[in-house]
Enzyme design. Structure first.
Site, PDB file in Angstrom:
ATOM      1  N   ASP A 432       0.852  -1.203   0.000  1.00 14.19           N
ATOM      2  CA  ASP A 432       0.000   0.000   0.000  1.00 14.19           C
ATOM      3  C   ASP A 432       0.883   1.247   0.000  1.00 14.19           C
ATOM      4  OD1 ASP A 432      -2.100   1.759   0.167  1.00 14.19           O
ATOM      5  OD2 ASP A 432      -2.392   1.506   2.321  1.00 14.19           O
ATOM      6  N   CYS A 472      -2.657   4.476  -5.222  1.00  8.50           N
ATOM      7  CA  CYS A 472      -3.544   5.643  -5.036  1.00  8.50           C
ATOM      8  C   CYS A 472      -3.141   6.773  -5.974  1.00  8.50           C
ATOM      9  CB  CYS A 472      -3.567   6.090  -3.580  1.00  8.50           C
ATOM     10  SG  CYS A 472      -1.953   6.474  -2.916  1.00  8.50           S
TER      11      CYS A 472
HETATM   12  N1  SAH Z   1      -1.258   1.010   4.636  1.00 13.57           N
HETATM   13  C1  SAH Z   1      -1.461   2.190   5.418  1.00 13.57           C
HETATM   14  C2  SAH Z   1      -1.275   3.472   4.634  1.00 13.57           C
HETATM   15  C3  SAH Z   1       0.043   3.586   3.932  1.00 13.57           C
HETATM   16  S1  SAH Z   1       0.428   5.176   3.427  1.00 13.57           S
HETATM   17  C4  SAH Z   1      -2.842   2.136   6.054  1.00 13.57           C
HETATM   18  O1  SAH Z   1      -3.645   1.267   5.691  1.00 13.57           O
HETATM   19  O2  SAH Z   1      -3.114   2.947   6.930  1.00 13.57           O
HETATM   20  C5  SAH Z   1       2.008   5.017   2.785  1.00 13.57           C
HETATM   21  C6  SAH Z   1       3.115   4.852   3.815  1.00 13.57           C
HETATM   22  O3  SAH Z   1       4.282   4.537   3.097  1.00 13.57           O
HETATM   23  C7  SAH Z   1       3.456   6.070   4.641  1.00 13.57           C
HETATM   24  O4  SAH Z   1       3.323   5.745   5.997  1.00 13.57           O
HETATM   25  C8  SAH Z   1       4.925   6.373   4.303  1.00 13.57           C
HETATM   26  O5  SAH Z   1       5.674   6.742   5.446  1.00 13.57           O
HETATM   27  C9  SAH Z   1       5.404   5.071   3.788  1.00 13.57           C
HETATM   28  N2  SAH Z   1       6.515   5.070   2.821  1.00 13.57           N
HETATM   29  C10 SAH Z   1       6.722   5.901   1.771  1.00 13.57           C
HETATM   30  N3  SAH Z   1       7.779   5.493   1.034  1.00 13.57           N
HETATM   31  C11 SAH Z   1       8.244   4.384   1.637  1.00 13.57           C
HETATM   32  C12 SAH Z   1       9.308   3.500   1.352  1.00 13.57           C
HETATM   33  N4  SAH Z   1      10.084   3.669   0.274  1.00 13.57           N
HETATM   34  N5  SAH Z   1       9.490   2.453   2.159  1.00 13.57           N
HETATM   35  C13 SAH Z   1       8.700   2.264   3.235  1.00 13.57           C
HETATM   36  N6  SAH Z   1       7.675   3.059   3.554  1.00 13.57           N
HETATM   37  C14 SAH Z   1       7.459   4.106   2.757  1.00 13.57           C
END
Ligand code: SAH
Length: 529
Positions: A432, A472
């Protein structure tokens, strides 16, 4: 409010008009009657009457007709619709026919339109009293409706039902930023009503496509209807979206409920201006303990608006507790991503739970949405997020709910490769990620990024395992996303079935004809072999 005409009172002088004492226009043989138009409220008001010295009054946005003006010159354009021998003292003001300072008749709207077009929004003089002996100047504040004229292409767009009209399709604007404006076509037809922005590329956000103005009553009714719809959904959570902008006919307004508290976002000049009214309506309809404005998205910068987070009403604690599918979360409404939680994934989390089992890997976990809801059903759960704050939250939420989650800080791209090297295997994997394609220019890289993580995840999955994969990015539509997931399956050399094709939750509905409102794709896939 009744106009001065309607009240049949003697005209009042307002201080912006300077009076020249002892002046007597009739002594000069002047014969001028004047109506000054000013954009204030939508009404007619005599604001000054005096013996005329037109020269004295002609300044700034006022101008007088020459005394030789035949008839009521500014209404000349409407002559085609009027009797030619109409008394010069008559004038059409705000759809009323005025004689002297008394309104005697209503005037059909088409005539007023001609009148409005003639005056182009600036205060000006519209009448000359050719035959009057008692010469007076009549200043009338006529409130001209803020109006934006759109191009033919803009008109097509309105007709297609799209609520956004870009700046390039605005032909002229007689309005200030943030006003609710009447939208007119190049031929002068009313196309509807909209929020006007004098900064953003999205100049107009349509509120209605009918001729009736969209006022506060209509906005209140839309908010009430949006809330009633969410109530009808019987959502198994205390946190969900109440107002989803365009899809609730309230463009650029977001309202999310977190238990007894509300979070609002006003993402355009027009909505920003309406916020006090929206807050009082929400208080009236829902009686929340507090309303927080999360007005910090970048979209506000494009509107020339300040980015700020502030309590608009009541109290909002540092952390609020909400439940979703039986899991409790502590949410930081002021600093959390979006308005605190990823509410749009709620239904996908509970749908995915139906397939969760064995070893679970939750990638891009944020504060543990998927990890907690699915983790209850799994033997072991590992969650990755690059944000340390998010990982701390996952741990707190896991402890609070008695779900064992191994929450780790890490970059998913590196971690997936690392897990592959150590030959780890999982039965359930969630991907996600944040929107990789925030704009069109980023699409190519975004596609590569999505493909990479899907390929790695498919390789890490045991046969018969489930991959919950999301995007998204609005700029990568459902078909494009399906295509790249398919390419990943080819590269992973594994047949994959689509078990469910999902999108954002029902409290974030998609407005047909407005692709921008369909942004979240979620496929639940099964690796066959
Ligand atoms: N799955 C979550 C929402 C995810 S939002 C839910 O259901 O609530 C996306 C997330 O990805 C954010 O928390 C952000 O910090 C993280 N993120 C962004 N790039 C990333 C990366 N390269 N590796 C790990 N996390 C990452």
């Amino acid at each position: 409010m009744p106009s001065a005409f309607e009240r049949r009172v003697q005209p009042q002088r307002e201080n912006f008009v300077r009076e020249t004492e002892g002046d007597d226009a009739s002594a000069h043989g002047e014969d001028v009657g004047v109506i000054v138009l000013a954009r204030k409220a939508r009404r007619v008001e005599v604001v000054a009457e005096r013996g005329a010295d037109t020269g004295d009054l002609v300044r700034g946005d006022l101008f007088a007709l020459p005394r030789t003006a035949e008839h009521d010159a500014a209404i000349g354009g409407t002559r085609g619709h009027c009797a030619a021998d109409r008394e010069a003292d008559r004038r059409i003001v705000d759809r009323r026919l005025a004689v002297g300072a008394v309104i005697v008749d209503g005037v059909a709207e088409p005539r007023e339109r001609v009148f409005q077009m003639l005056l182009e929004g600036k205060a000006g003089v519209v009448g000359a009293n050719r035959n009057s002996h008692s010469v007076r100047l009549y200043y009338v504040g006529l409130v001209m409706t803020p109006t934006v004229v759109i191009s033919a292409r803009g008109e097509d767009r309105v007709q297609s039902g799209h609520p956004w009209i870009y700046r390039a399709d605005v032909a002229s604007a007689r309005a200030s930023g943030g006003e609710i404006v009447e939208v007119r076509t190049p031929r002068g037809r009313v196309a509807g009503w909209a929020l006007y922005s004098d900064r953003s590329q999205i100049a107009l956000r349509m509120l209605s496509q009918r001729e009736a103005p969209t006022g506060e009553a209509a906005i209140r009714a839309r908010i009430a209807s949006a809330i009633a719809f969410r109530e009808s959904l019987k959502i198994d959570a205390t946190a969900y979206r109440l107002v989803h902008g365009e899809a609730d006919l309230l463009p650029s307004l977001i309202v999310d409920r977190y238990g007894d508290h509300l979070v609002v976002q006003a993402l355009s000049q027009g909505m920003d201006r309406l916020l006090p009214f929206i807050v009082s309506t929400l208080n009236d309809l829902l009686h929340p303990k507090g309303i927080l404005a999360r007005n910090d998205p970048r979209a506000r910068v494009l509107e020339g608006l300040e980015q700020r987070v502030e309590v608009l009403s009541g109290d909002v604690p540092e952390s609020v507790t909400v439940t979703e599918s039986g899991i409790e979360y502590d949410v930081d409404l002021r600093r959390g991503q979006k308005t605190g939680l990823f509410l749009d994934q709620r239904e996908n989390r509970s749908a995915a739970a139906q397939y969760a089992r064995g070893r679970l890997l939750d990638c891009f976990s944020y504060n543990g949405g998927f990890a907690l809801v699915l983790g209850r059903l799994c033997r072991e759960t590992i969650a990755f997020d690059v944000s340390e704050d998010a990982v701390v939250r996952v741990r707190q939420n896991a402890q609070r709910n008695g779900v064992a989650v191994d929450a780790r800080v890490g970059n998913v791209f590196d971690e997936l490769r690392g897990l592959e090297r150590t030959r780890e295997r999982f039965d359930t994997i969630v991907l996600d990620p944040p929107a990789f394609a925030k704009n069109k220019a980023a699409i190519t890289n975004a596609r590569a990024g999505y493909k990479e993580i899907n390929l790695r995840a498919l390789k890490l999955l045991n046969p018969g395992g489930t991959l919950v994969t999301c995007s998204c990015s609005y700029h990568i539509n459902e078909a494009a996303f399906a295509e790249l997931v398919y390419e990943a399956s080819v590269d992973a050399n594994t047949p994959v079935t689509v078990v469910e094709k999902r999108m954002q939750g029902r409290d974030h509905p998609v407005l047909l004809g407005v692709p921008e409102t369909y942004y979240l794709k979620c496929f639940i896939l099964r690796k066959l072999a």
